[in-house]
Design a protein around this motif. Structure first.
Motif, mmCIF file in Angstrom:
data_model
loop_
_atom_site.group_PDB
_atom_site.id
_atom_site.type_symbol
_atom_site.label_atom_id
_atom_site.label_comp_id
_atom_site.label_asym_id
_atom_site.label_seq_id
_atom_site.Cartn_x
_atom_site.Cartn_y
_atom_site.Cartn_z
ATOM 1 N N ARG A 30 0.903 -1.153 -0.116
ATOM 2 C CA ARG A 30 -0.052 -0.098 0.110
ATOM 3 C C ARG A 30 0.990 1.165 -0.131
ATOM 4 O O ARG A 30 0.589 2.194 -0.446
ATOM 5 C CB ARG A 30 -0.940 0.067 1.135
ATOM 6 C CG ARG A 30 -2.178 -1.025 1.060
ATOM 7 C CD ARG A 30 -2.906 -1.018 2.373
ATOM 8 N NE ARG A 30 -3.984 -1.915 2.180
ATOM 9 C CZ ARG A 30 -4.825 -2.385 3.080
ATOM 10 N NH1 ARG A 30 -4.784 -1.600 4.363
ATOM 11 N NH2 ARG A 30 -5.918 -2.979 3.024
ATOM 12 N N LEU A 35 -0.350 5.122 -1.015
ATOM 13 C CA LEU A 35 -1.236 5.503 -0.131
ATOM 14 C C LEU A 35 -0.298 5.918 1.190
ATOM 15 O O LEU A 35 0.515 5.510 1.560
ATOM 16 C CB LEU A 35 -2.045 4.137 0.006
ATOM 17 C CG LEU A 35 -2.807 3.516 -1.052
ATOM 18 C CD1 LEU A 35 -3.419 2.175 -0.729
ATOM 19 C CD2 LEU A 35 -3.661 4.486 -1.724
ATOM 20 N N THR A 36 -1.186 6.664 2.015
ATOM 21 C CA THR A 36 -0.854 7.241 3.453
ATOM 22 C C THR A 36 -2.096 7.093 4.353
ATOM 23 O O THR A 36 -3.048 6.648 4.013
ATOM 24 C CB THR A 36 -0.482 8.656 3.260
ATOM 25 O OG1 THR A 36 -1.516 9.503 2.799
ATOM 26 C CG2 THR A 36 0.567 8.867 2.286
ATOM 27 N N THR A 38 -4.607 6.136 6.855
ATOM 28 C CA THR A 38 -5.548 4.990 7.094
ATOM 29 C C THR A 38 -5.670 4.001 6.056
ATOM 30 O O THR A 38 -5.974 2.840 6.072
ATOM 31 C CB THR A 38 -6.944 4.916 7.835
ATOM 32 O OG1 THR A 38 -7.553 5.975 7.222
ATOM 33 C CG2 THR A 38 -6.760 5.772 9.294
ATOM 34 N N ALA A 39 -5.384 4.540 4.828
ATOM 35 C CA ALA A 39 -5.510 3.694 3.594
ATOM 36 C C ALA A 39 -4.203 2.741 3.558
ATOM 37 O O ALA A 39 -4.455 1.728 3.070
ATOM 38 C CB ALA A 39 -5.208 4.776 2.423
ATOM 39 N N VAL A 40 -3.340 2.959 4.451
ATOM 40 C CA VAL A 40 -2.106 2.194 4.447
ATOM 41 C C VAL A 40 -2.527 0.969 5.552
ATOM 42 O O VAL A 40 -2.264 -0.151 5.619
ATOM 43 C CB VAL A 40 -0.960 2.616 4.826
ATOM 44 C CG1 VAL A 40 0.247 1.604 5.381
ATOM 45 C CG2 VAL A 40 -0.463 3.627 3.659
ATOM 46 N N TRP A 54 0.090 5.308 10.512
ATOM 47 C CA TRP A 54 1.143 5.771 9.313
ATOM 48 C C TRP A 54 2.105 6.711 10.085
ATOM 49 O O TRP A 54 3.111 6.654 9.560
ATOM 50 C CB TRP A 54 0.385 6.423 8.349
ATOM 51 C CG TRP A 54 1.061 6.898 7.208
ATOM 52 C CD1 TRP A 54 1.379 8.324 6.844
ATOM 53 C CD2 TRP A 54 2.182 6.281 6.400
ATOM 54 N NE1 TRP A 54 2.234 8.152 5.771
ATOM 55 C CE2 TRP A 54 2.669 7.063 5.608
ATOM 56 C CE3 TRP A 54 2.398 4.578 6.134
ATOM 57 C CZ2 TRP A 54 3.697 6.645 4.748
ATOM 58 C CZ3 TRP A 54 3.077 4.357 5.401
ATOM 59 C CH2 TRP A 54 3.934 4.971 4.809
#
Length: 71
Positions: A30, A35-36, A38-40, A54
């Motif tokens: 991710r 991505l950074t 909470t997407a990670v 993150w």
């Protein structure tokens, strides 16, 4: 990857004592996709992790694995 610090890079990026493709690997993939936040981390942090956000993962990866991920 910048190619620096690769000798001390631990693939246990979440810090739970286990290298797992479904947690640590997913976090790395991710991040590599750009991505950074909470997407990670969403659904990818292992049980007992010491790095689960993150804000804690990004400096670990950049400081130990030769990456330069943005905050």
């Amino acid at each position: 990857f910048t190619g620096t610090n690769l000798g001390i890079c631990s693939l246990d990026v979440d810090g739970n004592g286990s290298k797992d493709a479904l947690t640590d690997g997913l976090i790395i993939i991710r991040a590599l996709f750009g991505l950074t936040g909470t997407a990670v981390t969403s659904g990818a942090v292992g049980s007992g992790a010491t790095r689960g956000t993150w804000a804690t993962l990004q400096p670990f990866l950049n400081g130990n694995c030769g990456t330069s991920f943005a905050p």
